[in-house]
Structures are given as structure tokens and as C-alpha cells.
Design a protein around this motif. Structure first.
Motif, PDB file in Angstrom:
ATOM      1  N   VAL A  53       0.867  -1.178   0.000  1.00 15.00           N
ATOM      2  CA  VAL A  53       0.000   0.000   0.000  1.00 15.00           C
ATOM      3  C   VAL A  53       0.903   1.227   0.000  1.00 15.00           C
ATOM      4  O   VAL A  53       1.656   1.438   0.951  1.00 15.00           O
ATOM      5  CB  VAL A  53      -0.921   0.003   1.248  1.00 15.00           C
ATOM      6  N   GLY A  54       0.855   1.986  -1.061  1.00 13.62           N
ATOM      7  CA  GLY A  54       1.648   3.212  -1.135  1.00 13.62           C
ATOM      8  C   GLY A  54       1.041   4.314  -0.282  1.00 13.62           C
ATOM      9  O   GLY A  54      -0.166   4.347  -0.061  1.00 13.62           O
ATOM     10  N   ASP A  55       1.892   5.172   0.226  1.00 14.71           N
ATOM     11  CA  ASP A  55       1.458   6.292   1.056  1.00 14.71           C
ATOM     12  C   ASP A  55       1.541   7.569   0.222  1.00 14.71           C
ATOM     13  O   ASP A  55       2.577   7.844  -0.378  1.00 14.71           O
ATOM     14  CB  ASP A  55       2.378   6.398   2.277  1.00 14.71           C
ATOM     15  N   PRO A  56       0.473   8.356   0.167  1.00 16.14           N
ATOM     16  CA  PRO A  56       0.504   9.598  -0.612  1.00 16.14           C
ATOM     17  C   PRO A  56       1.619  10.558  -0.180  1.00 16.14           C
ATOM     18  O   PRO A  56       2.013  11.422  -0.942  1.00 16.14           O
ATOM     19  CB  PRO A  56      -0.870  10.230  -0.367  1.00 16.14           C
TER      20      PRO A  56
ATOM     21  N   GLY B 269       7.971   9.994  -0.788  1.00 15.80           N
ATOM     22  CA  GLY B 269       8.808  10.687  -1.754  1.00 15.80           C
ATOM     23  C   GLY B 269       9.604   9.670  -2.551  1.00 15.80           C
ATOM     24  O   GLY B 269       9.445   8.452  -2.388  1.00 15.80           O
ATOM     25  N   GLU B 270      10.484  10.165  -3.385  1.00 17.82           N
ATOM     26  CA  GLU B 270      11.276   9.292  -4.240  1.00 17.82           C
ATOM     27  C   GLU B 270      12.096   8.283  -3.435  1.00 17.82           C
ATOM     28  O   GLU B 270      12.185   7.104  -3.799  1.00 17.82           O
ATOM     29  CB  GLU B 270      12.205  10.138  -5.116  1.00 17.82           C
ATOM     30  N   ALA B 271      12.673   8.702  -2.332  1.00 22.91           N
ATOM     31  CA  ALA B 271      13.494   7.801  -1.505  1.00 22.91           C
ATOM     32  C   ALA B 271      12.667   6.641  -0.949  1.00 22.91           C
ATOM     33  O   ALA B 271      13.167   5.516  -0.844  1.00 22.91           O
ATOM     34  CB  ALA B 271      14.153   8.575  -0.364  1.00 22.91           C
TER      35      ALA B 271
ATOM     36  N   PHE C 182      10.037   5.231  -2.392  1.00 25.61           N
ATOM     37  CA  PHE C 182       9.814   4.279  -3.483  1.00 25.61           C
ATOM     38  C   PHE C 182      11.094   3.532  -3.827  1.00 25.61           C
ATOM     39  O   PHE C 182      11.071   2.331  -4.123  1.00 25.61           O
ATOM     40  CB  PHE C 182       9.236   4.985  -4.714  1.00 25.61           C
ATOM     41  N   GLU C 183      12.236   4.201  -3.759  1.00 25.31           N
ATOM     42  CA  GLU C 183      13.509   3.517  -3.996  1.00 25.31           C
ATOM     43  C   GLU C 183      13.744   2.447  -2.929  1.00 25.31           C
ATOM     44  O   GLU C 183      14.218   1.351  -3.235  1.00 25.31           O
ATOM     45  CB  GLU C 183      14.659   4.515  -4.023  1.00 25.31           C
ATOM     46  N   ALA C 184      13.394   2.755  -1.671  1.00 29.18           N
ATOM     47  CA  ALA C 184      13.531   1.774  -0.595  1.00 29.18           C
ATOM     48  C   ALA C 184      12.600   0.578  -0.837  1.00 29.18           C
ATOM     49  O   ALA C 184      12.987  -0.576  -0.611  1.00 29.18           O
ATOM     50  CB  ALA C 184      13.238   2.420   0.753  1.00 29.18           C
ATOM     51  N   LEU C 185      11.389   0.835  -1.310  1.00 30.12           N
ATOM     52  CA  LEU C 185      10.449  -0.245  -1.606  1.00 30.12           C
ATOM     53  C   LEU C 185      11.007  -1.147  -2.702  1.00 30.12           C
ATOM     54  O   LEU C 185      11.006  -2.373  -2.574  1.00 30.12           O
ATOM     55  CB  LEU C 185       9.089   0.319  -2.021  1.00 30.12           C
ATOM     56  N   TRP C 186      11.509  -0.553  -3.779  1.00 27.45           N
ATOM     57  CA  TRP C 186      12.061  -1.364  -4.874  1.00 27.45           C
ATOM     58  C   TRP C 186      13.287  -2.133  -4.412  1.00 27.45           C
ATOM     59  O   TRP C 186      13.518  -3.266  -4.841  1.00 27.45           O
ATOM     60  CB  TRP C 186      12.375  -0.505  -6.095  1.00 27.45           C
TER      61      TRP C 186
END
Length: 75
Positions: free
Chosen positions: A52-55, A58-60, A62-66
Motif C-alpha cells: 500500500v503506497g502512502d501519498p 517521496g522518491e526515496a 519508493f527507492e527503498a520499496l524497490w
């Protein structure tokens, strides 16, 4: 006839961190979910993670998720 040689299991992580699970009703932790992932992978299954993404991310974030997805060989 099988559609694939490798079964794939869909796992609802919701978050790659326990802090991210705050406010989500889930009877598990990230570590406990990863134990299940390891067992499935050891049995030859692929694992697709659902998050579940959080609105507010930030970019960091999403980079941590990937990075988490890659580290644990999720699809």
C-alpha cells in the motif's frame, strides 16, 4: 495443462517496514511475513508482493520499496 511451470503466490505485505504497518490491521510483522516468503521460495514458488503506497511518500521511499522487492526476490 498448467499455465506456468512455477506457481506464484500473492502476498499482502502492505508495507516493507513495521512502522508502515501502523494503522493497518494485520496480524503479522514484516519479519514473520518474510519467513513465509522464504518457505514458499524454498518450495519453488514465486512470490508477488502487494504493498500500500502512502501519498506522503517521496522518491526515496519508493527507492527503498524497490530495494526491498529486489532483496527478497519478489515479483
Amino acid at each position: 495443462r498448467a499455465l506456468t511451470d512455477v506457481p506464484d503466490v500473492f502476498i499482502g505485505f502492505e508495507s516493507p517496514t513495521d512502522a508502515g504497518l501502523t494503522g493497518i490491521v494485520k496480524d503479522s510483522t514484516v519479519a514473520r511475513t518474510l519467513e513465509g516468503v522464504a518457505a514458499l521460495q524454498d518450495a519453488g514458488c514465486g512470490v508477488t508482493g502487494n504493498f500500500v503506497g502512502d501519498p506522503e511518500w517521496g522518491e526515496a521511499d519508493f527507492e527503498a520499496l524497490w530495494g526491498f522487492v529486489a532483496e527478497h526476490r519478489l515479483r
